[in-house]
Design a protein around this motif. Structure first.
Motif, PDB file in Angstrom:
ATOM      1  N   ASP A  53     -10.041  -0.318  17.161  1.00 10.97           N
ATOM      2  CA  ASP A  53      -9.208   0.003  18.317  1.00 10.97           C
ATOM      3  C   ASP A  53      -8.667  -1.286  18.929  1.00 10.97           C
ATOM      4  OD1 ASP A  53      -8.016   1.257  20.477  1.00 10.97           O
ATOM      5  OD2 ASP A  53      -9.890   1.655  21.542  1.00 10.97           O
ATOM      6  N   ASN A  54      -7.359  -1.373  19.021  1.00 11.02           N
ATOM      7  CA  ASN A  54      -6.733  -2.545  19.631  1.00 11.02           C
ATOM      8  C   ASN A  54      -6.497  -2.251  21.114  1.00 11.02           C
ATOM      9  OD1 ASN A  54      -5.573  -5.027  19.897  1.00 11.02           O
ATOM     10  ND2 ASN A  54      -3.736  -4.578  18.698  1.00 11.02           N
ATOM     11  N   HIS A  55      -7.420  -2.720  21.931  1.00  9.19           N
ATOM     12  CA  HIS A  55      -7.395  -2.414  23.369  1.00  9.19           C
ATOM     13  C   HIS A  55      -6.481  -3.409  24.087  1.00  9.19           C
ATOM     14  CE1 HIS A  55      -9.173  -0.588  26.948  1.00  9.19           C
ATOM     15  NE2 HIS A  55      -9.386  -1.790  27.452  1.00  9.19           N
ATOM     16  N   ILE A  56      -5.193  -3.274  23.829  1.00  9.50           N
ATOM     17  CA  ILE A  56      -4.263  -4.274  24.354  1.00  9.50           C
ATOM     18  C   ILE A  56      -4.191  -4.251  25.884  1.00  9.50           C
ATOM     19  CG2 ILE A  56      -2.787  -4.489  22.318  1.00  9.50           C
ATOM     20  CD1 ILE A  56      -0.943  -2.405  23.525  1.00  9.50           C
ATOM     21  N   GLY A  57      -3.898  -5.422  26.448  1.00  7.23           N
ATOM     22  CA  GLY A  57      -3.730  -5.526  27.898  1.00  7.23           C
ATOM     23  C   GLY A  57      -2.298  -5.151  28.248  1.00  7.23           C
ATOM     24  N   ASP A 110     -13.839  -3.235  18.741  1.00  5.92           N
ATOM     25  CA  ASP A 110     -12.777  -3.580  19.689  1.00  5.92           C
ATOM     26  C   ASP A 110     -12.456  -5.048  19.444  1.00  5.92           C
ATOM     27  OD1 ASP A 110     -11.708  -4.705  22.165  1.00  5.92           O
ATOM     28  OD2 ASP A 110     -12.475  -2.964  23.272  1.00  5.92           O
ATOM     29  N   PHE A 111     -11.301  -5.332  18.877  1.00  3.52           N
ATOM     30  CA  PHE A 111     -10.977  -6.729  18.592  1.00  3.52           C
ATOM     31  C   PHE A 111      -9.477  -6.989  18.721  1.00  3.52           C
ATOM     32  CE2 PHE A 111      -9.214  -6.574  14.221  1.00  3.52           C
ATOM     33  CZ  PHE A 111      -9.631  -5.314  13.803  1.00  3.52           C
ATOM     34  N   SER A 112      -9.138  -8.254  18.717  1.00  6.78           N
ATOM     35  CA  SER A 112      -7.768  -8.748  18.866  1.00  6.78           C
ATOM     36  C   SER A 112      -7.296  -8.581  20.311  1.00  6.78           C
ATOM     37  CB  SER A 112      -6.806  -8.093  17.873  1.00  6.78           C
ATOM     38  OG  SER A 112      -5.636  -8.875  17.774  1.00  6.78           O
ATOM     39  N   ALA A 113      -6.908  -7.371  20.700  1.00 13.20           N
ATOM     40  CA  ALA A 113      -6.607  -7.012  22.093  1.00 13.20           C
ATOM     41  C   ALA A 113      -5.834  -8.071  22.889  1.00 13.20           C
ATOM     42  CB  ALA A 113      -7.910  -6.652  22.829  1.00 13.20           C
ATOM     43  N   PRO A 114      -4.673  -8.463  22.400  1.00 13.93           N
ATOM     44  CA  PRO A 114      -3.881  -9.428  23.174  1.00 13.93           C
ATOM     45  C   PRO A 114      -3.274  -8.751  24.400  1.00 13.93           C
ATOM     46  CG  PRO A 114      -2.626  -8.692  21.287  1.00 13.93           C
ATOM     47  CD  PRO A 114      -3.981  -8.063  21.162  1.00 13.93           C
ATOM     48  N   ASN A 115      -2.709  -9.560  25.267  1.00 16.94           N
ATOM     49  CA  ASN A 115      -2.075  -9.026  26.464  1.00 16.94           C
ATOM     50  C   ASN A 115      -0.574  -8.980  26.268  1.00 16.94           C
ATOM     51  OD1 ASN A 115      -4.605  -8.867  27.787  1.00 16.94           O
ATOM     52  ND2 ASN A 115      -4.513 -11.086  28.041  1.00 16.94           N
ATOM     53  N   ILE A 116      -0.024  -7.857  26.643  1.00 15.87           N
ATOM     54  CA  ILE A 116       1.399  -7.613  26.432  1.00 15.87           C
ATOM     55  C   ILE A 116       2.250  -8.629  27.189  1.00 15.87           C
ATOM     56  CG2 ILE A 116       3.247  -5.996  27.082  1.00 15.87           C
ATOM     57  CD1 ILE A 116       1.644  -5.205  24.625  1.00 15.87           C
ATOM     58  N   ALA A 117       3.328  -9.010  26.539  1.00 19.53           N
ATOM     59  CA  ALA A 117       4.297  -9.935  27.118  1.00 19.53           C
ATOM     60  C   ALA A 117       3.761 -11.350  27.174  1.00 19.53           C
ATOM     61  CB  ALA A 117       4.751  -9.497  28.494  1.00 19.53           C
ATOM     62  N   LYS A 118       2.560 -11.502  26.683  1.00 19.32           N
ATOM     63  CA  LYS A 118       2.068 -12.859  26.473  1.00 19.32           C
ATOM     64  C   LYS A 118       1.812 -12.907  24.971  1.00 19.32           C
ATOM     65  CE  LYS A 118      -0.458 -12.784  30.843  1.00 19.32           C
ATOM     66  NZ  LYS A 118      -1.808 -12.893  31.425  1.00 19.32           N
ATOM     67  N   PRO A 119       2.129 -13.987  24.315  1.00 23.22           N
ATOM     68  CA  PRO A 119       1.977 -13.986  22.860  1.00 23.22           C
ATOM     69  C   PRO A 119       0.502 -14.126  22.503  1.00 23.22           C
ATOM     70  CG  PRO A 119       2.603 -16.141  23.599  1.00 23.22           C
ATOM     71  CD  PRO A 119       2.560 -15.292  24.829  1.00 23.22           C
ATOM     72  N   MET A 120       0.182 -13.722  21.287  1.00 20.94           N
ATOM     73  CA  MET A 120      -1.165 -13.998  20.805  1.00 20.94           C
ATOM     74  C   MET A 120      -1.282 -15.498  20.648  1.00 20.94           C
ATOM     75  SD  MET A 120      -2.625 -11.476  18.041  1.00 20.94           S
ATOM     76  CE  MET A 120      -1.309 -10.896  17.045  1.00 20.94           C
TER      77      MET A 120
END
Ligand code: ARG
Length: 581
Positions: free
Chosen positions: A155-159, A117-127
């Motif tokens: 798996d990119n568990h995005i917010g 589980d890595f990267s996983a940025p939050n939507i509508a906020k930039p990485m």
């Protein structure tokens, strides 16, 4: 079998002979080459267990040790066993490496599945730069685990669900610029989010409007659901672009929202099983008392002593939380993907969250090996958290742009003859490689200073140095009249610089799996630097093309092996090698 495994098995045989029972003796690469190539403290460890004199035991073991042509062993200090490997054994091992597409990497997989589980940025906020570490470390670990034979699921568990959507929905309805959104969605969504955030701080009516939008979304309102979906879609497209550039791929993108409809049932299950209980209207997981306070993630020390530190899985208003989703995610990964291990590459500040959910999952009967692969921060040259001049988080795309631009300048200076399109491609490979390597050559827990000059230096502990080393080796082969085929070449290794290079080449298959012991790609990064330095010393000390046979072919084979290991090793870090630069 690698030289290290061979030494371990012969040591085990000697130990069995001396002690009359089966014991493993671990062998490690020597810390100081003056004392040998490999060493073991097995005799010391066993002597302690058996209350015997370590030096005496080591002497008996060495007397019983049959190393054959592999080399010789001697005792040092209180009972270390040092192994000196014969140059001919190194030569044979390098020949073996050249005939092996895996370059000596062992197969450790044993059918085990690791979910990363890595990267996983939050939507509508930039990485932002904080996501750099997770993305690069996670991707490197995934590549390495695959290379040593594990089944890996990324798996990119995005917010993609959460309170920020109240603001985005309000902003979408009042402020969004459709054209900007089409052109480049992430910055436009970010602008809207920031703007609404600022206005909501000033004006309670706007804050209330945002909350109302969020409640409508959570209740399944059709219009808000449609906007939310579009927003997620657009953000994903923007992210895909960045990942494409970074050469990072995910098997799945199951973000937080994917688990929405499982959360109510999960909380019910926790309540029914007595794993959670109501407290002030919320549903919470408390300590089960099985651990001492100082190791219990559900206990906390405050001024007046130890008290409860529960994980909330349902708020008093009925909302679910990060912990609830993460528990549902664990269940899914174990049931659907048969995860044996789950690695979370997430910053150190989330440590408590993970300790809590790992323990809660275990109590719930979800068995897997859980690891929080934590990391520190990236600092600006002022040694403070890296920020832009306006105080915002630095965006990953801006970092990449600048890296590529600066790499372009370095390359133009080095090799002005390179045609423009090739130069642009090389700048991309070198610039992105430099940023990745600056990250991956650090211990993940250190806070490191982000320095353009340092990471792009052609003579330094950098990706460009390794890429350039690779280019130089390949250019040797371009000077040959015919293709060089290393298979069947008998290596003759005599010079100290040749021995050292061979020693390091053979170590590749030992270092790579070691990375996974503590999730430390920097072991591989630093090994590659050492290998490149060994190559340059060899190349300075030993003529290659001008040498007589059989040295000439043997040295070409050493060059070939060095190029292959550099290319492969950088590949495991997610870094490519250009043909020229
Ligand atoms: N979206 C989170 C953040 O940016 C990271 C999620 C990490 N993964 C997880 N399963 N909790 O902080």
């Amino acid at each position: 079998m690698s030289i290290l495994e061979e030494l371990e098995s012969r040591l085990a045989a000697a130990l069995q002979q001396v002690l009359g029972e089966e014991v493993d003796g671990r062998v490690l690469p020597a810390a100081d080459l003056r004392f040998g190539d490999y060493q073991s403290n097995a005799a010391m460890a066993l002597a302690k267990q058996q209350r015997r004199n370590p030096r005496q035991l080591a002497e008996e073991v060495v007397a019983a040790l049959d190393l054959g042509d592999l080399g010789r062993a001697e005792i040092a200090g209180p009972g270390f066993i040092n192994f000196h490997v014969a140059p001919a054994a190194f030569a044979a091992a390098v020949s073996g490496l050249l005939g092996d597409p895996r370059l000596g990497l062992p197969d450790r997989g044993d059918g085990r599945t690791i979910v990363i589980d890595f990267s996983a940025p939050n939507i509508a906020k930039p990485m932002h730069v904080g996501h750099i570490r997770s993305t690069f470390i996670g991707d490197a670990l995934a590549r390495i685990a695959r290379a040593v034979g594990y089944r890996v699921v990324t798996d990119n568990h995005i917010g993609d669900w959460g309170t920020q959507f109240g603001m985005i929905l309000h902003g979408w309805k009042t402020l969004v610029d459709e054209a900007a959104l089409e052109a480049d969605p992430i910055p436009e969504l970010l602008r809207v989010y920031r703007e609404v955030n600022a206005r909501a701080k000033e004006d309670p009516a706007i804050l209330a409007a945002c909350k109302a939008e969020l409640v409508k979304l959570q209740a399944g309102d059709a219009e808000n659901t449609r906007i939310w979906q579009r927003c997620v879609e657009l953000s994903k497209q923007g992210l895909e672009k960045i990942y494409g550039r970074l050469d990072v791929r995910f098997d799945h993108w199951l973000g937080e929202s994917f688990y929405n409809d499982r959360l109510a049932g999960l909380v019910g299950e926790f309540l029914a099983a007595g794993l959670a209980r109501e407290s002030e209207g919320a549903v919470c997981i408390f300590s089960d008392g099985s651990l001492p306070d100082d190791r219990d993630p559900f206990r906390i020390h405050r001024e007046d002593g130890w008290s409860d530190n529960p994980a909330i899985i349902r708020k008093a208003d009925g909302g679910f939380l990060y912990a609830t989703t993460d528990l549902a995610t664990i269940e899914y990964r174990i049931d659907e993907w048969s995860a044996d291990e789950i690695w979370y590459v997430v910053g150190a500040p989330q440590q408590l969250h993970f300790r809590q959910i790992f323990q809660a999952a275990e109590r719930w009967g979800k068995r897997a090996e859980f690891h929080h692969v934590a990391f520190g921060s990236i600092l600006g040259e002022d040694r403070k958290l890296m920020k832009t001049r306006s105080g915002d988080n630095v965006q990953l795309t801006d970092v990449l742009e600048e890296a590529v631009e600066r790499a372009g300048r370095v390359i133009a200076e080095k090799n002005p003859e390179l045609p423009a399109d090739e130069a642009a491609e090389v700048a991309e490979t070198v610039g992105i490689g430099a940023v990745k390597f600056a990250e991956l050559s650090q211990h993940r827990m250190t806070d490191y200073v982000f320095s353009w000059d340092r990471m792009l230096a052609l003579q330094g502990d950098t990706a460009p140095y390794l890429q350039y080393s690779h280019v130089r080796i390949r250019s040797i082969f371009r000077k040959l009249d015919a293709d060089f085929d290393p298979s069947g070449v008998e290596l003759v290794i005599g010079e100290a610089a040749e021995v050292h290079l061979a020693r390091l080449l053979v170590r590749y298959g030992e270092v790579v799996p070691q990375v996974l012991d503590d999730h430390r790609p920097n072991l591989l990064a630093n090994y590659l630097l050492e290998l490149a330095r060994a190559f340059h010393s060899f190349f300075e000390a030993c003529p290659v093309l001008k040498a007589e046979e059989p040295a000439r072919s043997s040295r070409l084979a050493l060059c070939e092996a060095s190029a292959r290991v550099l290319d492969h090793g950088l590949g495991l870090l997610g870094i490519r090698c250009p043909e020229r630069m």
